[in-house]
Write an enzyme that holds these catalytic residues in place. Structure first.
Site, PDB file in Angstrom:
ATOM      1  N   LYS B 186      94.429  77.096 -11.865  1.00 20.99           N
ATOM      2  CA  LYS B 186      94.103  77.560 -10.510  1.00 20.99           C
ATOM      3  C   LYS B 186      92.688  77.095 -10.170  1.00 20.99           C
ATOM      4  CE  LYS B 186      92.349  80.647  -8.264  1.00 20.99           C
ATOM      5  NZ  LYS B 186      91.290  80.537  -7.208  1.00 20.99           N
ATOM      6  N   GLY B 238      83.799  81.576 -14.451  1.00 20.46           N
ATOM      7  CA  GLY B 238      83.364  82.038 -13.135  1.00 20.46           C
ATOM      8  C   GLY B 238      82.320  83.121 -13.282  1.00 20.46           C
ATOM      9  N   SER B 239      82.269  83.994 -12.287  1.00 23.70           N
ATOM     10  CA  SER B 239      81.214  85.006 -12.286  1.00 23.70           C
ATOM     11  C   SER B 239      81.523  86.114 -13.286  1.00 23.70           C
ATOM     12  CB  SER B 239      81.078  85.607 -10.885  1.00 23.70           C
ATOM     13  OG  SER B 239      82.209  86.406 -10.599  1.00 23.70           O
ATOM     14  N   THR B 240      80.470  86.783 -13.731  1.00 27.60           N
ATOM     15  CA  THR B 240      80.633  87.890 -14.666  1.00 27.60           C
ATOM     16  C   THR B 240      81.434  89.023 -14.027  1.00 27.60           C
ATOM     17  OG1 THR B 240      78.657  87.335 -15.899  1.00 27.60           O
ATOM     18  CG2 THR B 240      79.343  89.632 -15.986  1.00 27.60           C
ATOM     19  N   GLU B 241      81.190  89.215 -12.734  1.00 26.70           N
ATOM     20  CA  GLU B 241      81.892  90.273 -12.004  1.00 26.70           C
ATOM     21  C   GLU B 241      83.410  90.070 -12.064  1.00 26.70           C
ATOM     22  OE1 GLU B 241      80.701  90.091  -7.958  1.00 26.70           O
ATOM     23  OE2 GLU B 241      81.997  91.740  -7.353  1.00 26.70           O
ATOM     24  N   GLY B 243      84.946  88.062 -14.106  1.00 31.76           N
ATOM     25  CA  GLY B 243      85.313  88.004 -15.510  1.00 31.76           C
ATOM     26  C   GLY B 243      85.681  89.366 -16.055  1.00 31.76           C
ATOM     27  N   GLU B 260      84.050  82.339 -19.738  1.00 31.14           N
ATOM     28  CA  GLU B 260      82.766  81.650 -19.658  1.00 31.14           C
ATOM     29  C   GLU B 260      82.155  82.070 -18.332  1.00 31.14           C
ATOM     30  OE1 GLU B 260      80.089  79.637 -18.601  1.00 31.14           O
ATOM     31  OE2 GLU B 260      81.210  77.742 -18.648  1.00 31.14           O
ATOM     32  N   CYS B 294      76.229  77.569 -14.478  1.00 29.39           N
ATOM     33  CA  CYS B 294      76.162  78.850 -15.176  1.00 29.39           C
ATOM     34  C   CYS B 294      75.056  78.856 -16.224  1.00 29.39           C
ATOM     35  CB  CYS B 294      77.500  79.162 -15.812  1.00 29.39           C
ATOM     36  SG  CYS B 294      78.167  77.773 -16.718  1.00 29.39           S
ATOM     37  N   GLU B 391      71.705  86.604 -11.640  1.00 26.68           N
ATOM     38  CA  GLU B 391      72.055  85.202 -11.490  1.00 26.68           C
ATOM     39  C   GLU B 391      72.124  84.865 -10.002  1.00 26.68           C
ATOM     40  OE1 GLU B 391      76.076  83.904 -12.564  1.00 26.68           O
ATOM     41  OE2 GLU B 391      75.172  82.148 -13.493  1.00 26.68           O
TER      42      GLU B 391
END
Lengths: 334, 482
Positions: B186, B238-241, B243, B260, B294, B391
């Site tokens: 995706k 992608g973003s930690t959020e 993730g 990651e 990142c 970030e």
């Protein structure tokens, strides 16, 4: 940058002399003893080989087109030190080189003259008379070029001969043996003595970077030559391989920029050896432009020592203007 | 950004290298299909706001179809295929990426906004290199250190970000395929196009139908894919959020997961560093790809005694950066990928100012159309300020100082992340001292943002887990990999 702090801290001279700033005198004072000179040169920030080469390679990808290319070609022509340094040089060859230097493209008077003609000392009188009443300078190699292996008094006599014969510019070689052995004081004194012997002549100090082994050494030798009074620092004799490379030029241009920041004196850079195509020359100008800046984009601050380069510059120039390449037979070979 | 007499004329890479279709469907079972229950969305060039194409938005039925296609291909074709045969396909894909590299580079710059010199010299060659590298592993898995006959997991759901669209797809697909898994990829909704050209390349390479399926769409499509029960493995970058949401969705299932995520890396410059190269490394660390990286070196930790000179040199260098048309070969800084990202960067930068940090940008004129943000440096930053902690994912550098190596370690580790760091010193022992104490997946010594397919990459703490690249990158796709 960091070198500023390094050289200005408490070393400002109380005896400023003609032509040099107090900061520069501070440097020469610091360079008076072998130990403090060593500390100065080894205190310069190091050069990371991988990083320096990567930066040079990335600048080499700049794409110079259209009007910018034409400007760069014309600027490069004005920076050429048209050079012949062969044992087989003749007065005739030097004369034809001088004619080419004054008017590189006989078919196109809009092409300005090159910066200088560079010859061995015995041919200086020939070049001088051929270039009388022209803006083209006569440069002469001296100091037992290219090896630099002769007693100091012989080197100084070599310089004195060249200058009295009318050389406007002197290209000396540093004593690489002394430099690599760590006898920085000796190498510096020699530059200073040649500086004296040059009088009003412009002094270009050849580092012979191909023999200096590391970029750190090239940086140190650049500073040593500038402290010694060089007007230009020059990469190579052209007799040793590798000669000029983009990375070497980058390191030297950073050095002159840092030196200017420290002392206020702008020292020029000359690349010599292996610059054969207009494309090469333009890449050097890109490095000059982006590393040292606009103030160095002048024949007084940047030179290219070359012979066959000039014809390629002329060929590319006419290609830019007419859209078609001329044949190599359309350009004179000296 | 002021340029002197030697101003480079525009040097545009040919836009015509890319033949965009007006509309793209989903790539499922080796064919282009229309979305069954989704519509279409538009993808825009962030440097000009031009609509490039419309792209299908995959709904639950489409995702289900893709996962089923992947399962069939896994059971019938790809899973049973000997490694040396899989390798041939991967080599073919790698070569096709090289053959179409100019087209892919232009496409990536158009869709993402990154300068062509980066897509041409970094994204595309590295993407090909990843396929070459993992193609080499496909028939040597018995020697990878994961047992005598390591087995694949099955169907991998892979969700990739918009900052390196093609490269991140390659990072995900190449190891998964080499180990015998099949994939549903995706791409990010703002940058779907290069993955769709990659689908063409899979067709060109005669990859068996269903081995790779590409479903485009936004977050909802990604969530559906990750939650699909037919998936055996989830890989997310992608973003930690997001993730954390992915991890929650996968919790309690049989699915294996690698993440990651974000970072707030320290780029640490000691007073004995090679300073000119350190300046380049700082620039490359935070302004490469507009800081949409990142592992970006977004916190500069400068040793006190050189900090002022270093910042001065950095500012001088930033004044020579060229911002503008991503297709110009001389452009150093391109566009911000989306209006949403631009708003986030603007918000955090404004916060930096209001929290008392000193903001600086080189004088530069931003293009009128598109999404742009100038390279920005904050000095007088304290570790408590949000620009030193969050970030930003943009061209914004926060400068902090330190006195001792211990303090540098402490500050470098004082973050919820742990993806990367840089150490600049000419002293080898100090490099090793720092590298052994910094909690980060990668510590670069006297360089920054260097990538190689043979080198594992991944994070600690909220930067995620699992490694991509190298022998270690195989583990995430093998049954006995952990």
């Amino acid at each position: 940058m960091a070198s500023k702090g390094l050289v200005s801290e408490g070393h400002a001279s109380t005896r400023p002399a003609q032509g040099a700033s107090p900061e520069e005198h501070g440097l020469s004072d610091l360079a008076r003893s072998e130990a403090s000179l060593r500390r100065l040169l080894h205190g310069l920030p190091g050069v990371d080989q991988v990083g320096a080469q990567a930066r040079a390679a990335s600048l080499a990808t700049r794409s110079v087109k259209a009007g910018a290319k034409l400007w760069a070609i014309d600027t490069a022509i004005s920076m050429v030190d048209l050079t012949t340094l062969e044992g087989s040089d003749t007065p005739g060859k030097v004369l034809s080189l001088c004619a080419k230097a004054r008017r590189p493209d006989p078919a196109d008077p809009s092409v300005g003259p090159v910066a200088a003609v560079c010859v061995y000392p015995d041919l200086v009188p020939v070049a001088k008379s051929a270039l009388a009443s022209s803006p083209v300078k006569v440069a002469s190699v001296a100091t037992a070029f290219p090896s630099g292996r002769a007693p100091l008094r012989v080197k100084l006599a070599d310089v004195a001969e060249a200058v009295s014969a009318g050389a406007d510019e002197v290209d000396m070689v540093i004593d690489r043996g002394a430099f690599l052995a760590g006898h920085y004081g000796q190498a510096l004194e020699e530059v200073q003595a040649v500086r004296q012997a040059c009088g009003q002549a412009c002094l270009k100090v050849i580092l012979e970077t191909g023999e200096l082994a590391t970029y750190d050494n090239i940086k140190r030798a650049s500073w040593l030559a500038m402290i010694g009074g060089a007007d230009f620092i020059k990469t190579s004799t052209g007799k040793v391989s590798p000669a000029a490379t983009l990375t070497v030029a980058l390191v030297m241009l950073e050095a002159v920029k840092d030196f200017a920041d420290s002392t206020g004196r702008l020292v020029g850079v000359k690349v010599a050896g292996g610059v054969r195509t207009a494309k090469d020359a333009i890449r050097y100008l890109v490095v000059v432009n982006e590393v040292a800046g606009d103030e160095w984009l002048e024949p007084e601050r940047f030179r290219i020592g070359a012979s066959s380069l000039l014809n390629d510059l002329l060929m590319q120039r006419s290609k830019q203007l007419t859209g078609a390449y001329a044949g190599s037979q359309d350009y004179s070979v000296e | 950004m002021a340029f002197g007499r030697f101003a480079y004329a525009p040097a545009l890479e040919a836009r015509a290298l890319v033949a965009l279709r007006p509309s793209y469907g989903l790539f499922i079972g080796g064919e282009w299909v229309s979305p069954q229950d989704g519509g279409y969305f538009k993808t825009v060039s962030p440097s000009s706001e031009e609509v490039l194409a419309e792209v299908a938005e995959a709904g639950p039925a489409d995702v289900d179809r893709a996962v089923r296609a992947a399962r069939r291909a896994y059971e019938d074709a790809w899973g049973p295929m000997p490694g040396k045969e899989r390798a041939k396909y991967l080599y073919r894909v790698a070569r096709a990426i090289q053959e179409r590299s100019r087209e892919l580079a232009v496409l990536e710059s158009l869709d993402n906004g990154k300068p062509i010199k980066e897509s041409r010299d970094v994204d595309v060659p590295l993407a090909a290199a990843h396929f070459f590298y993992y193609a080499g592993w496909a028939d040597k898995l018995a020697h990878a250190g994961y047992g005598p006959d390591p087995q694949p997991l099955g169907v991998a759901a892979q969700v990739v970000p918009w900052n390196f669209p093609l490269l991140m797809a390659a990072w995900k697909l190449a190891p998964a395929l080499a180990t015998g898994n099949t994939c549903v990829l995706k791409p990010a909704e703002t940058t779907p196009l290069s993955a769709l050209v990659l689908a063409e390349i899979f067709q060109q390479a005669d990859l068996p139908p269903g081995v790779v399926n590409i479903v485009t769409g936004a977050g909802g499509t990604g969530a559906t894919l990750v939650a699909h029960p037919g998936v055996d493995k989830v890989a997310f970058t992608g973003s930690t959020e997001v993730g954390k949401q992915v991890q929650q969705a996968v919790a309690g299932t049989h699915k294996r997961l690698t993440l990651e995520l974000g970072g707030k890396a320290a780029n640490i410059v000691f007073d004995d560093a090679p300073l000119s190269q350190a300046v380049e490394g700082i620039v490359n660390g935070i302004f490469f790809n507009q800081g949409h990286v990142c592992c970006a070196g977004s916190r500069l930790l400068a040793q006190e005694d050189i900090a002022d000179g270093l910042v001065e040199a950095l500012k001088r260098r930033l004044s020579t950066l060229r911002m503008g048309d991503p297709l110009d070969k001389n452009t150093d800084i391109g566009a911000i990928n989306s209006p949403e990202q631009l708003a986030k960067i603007q918000r955090l930068a404004a916060l930096g100012e209001s929290e008392g940090a000193e903001r600086w940008s080189p004088a530069c004129k931003l293009p009128e159309r598109g999404y742009w943000f100038p390279p920005t440096v904050f000095t007088n930053v304290s570790p408590a300020q949000r620009i030193a902690r969050e970030e930003i994912f943009g061209p914004v550098l926060s400068v902090l100082t330190f006195r001792t190596p211990e303090e540098a370690v402490e500050k470098a580790n004082n973050t919820t992340y742990g993806l990367s760091a840089g150490v600049w010193t000419e002293k080898g022992s100090r490099t090793l001292y720092m590298a052994s104490r910094i909690k980060a997946g990668v510590v670069w010594a006297n360089t920054y943002n260097r990538f190689d397919p043979s080198s594992p990459f991944g994070g600690f703490r909220e930067s995620g887990f699992g490694r991509e690249g190298g022998r270690q990158g195989l583990a995430a796709y093998l049954q006995d990999g952990f």
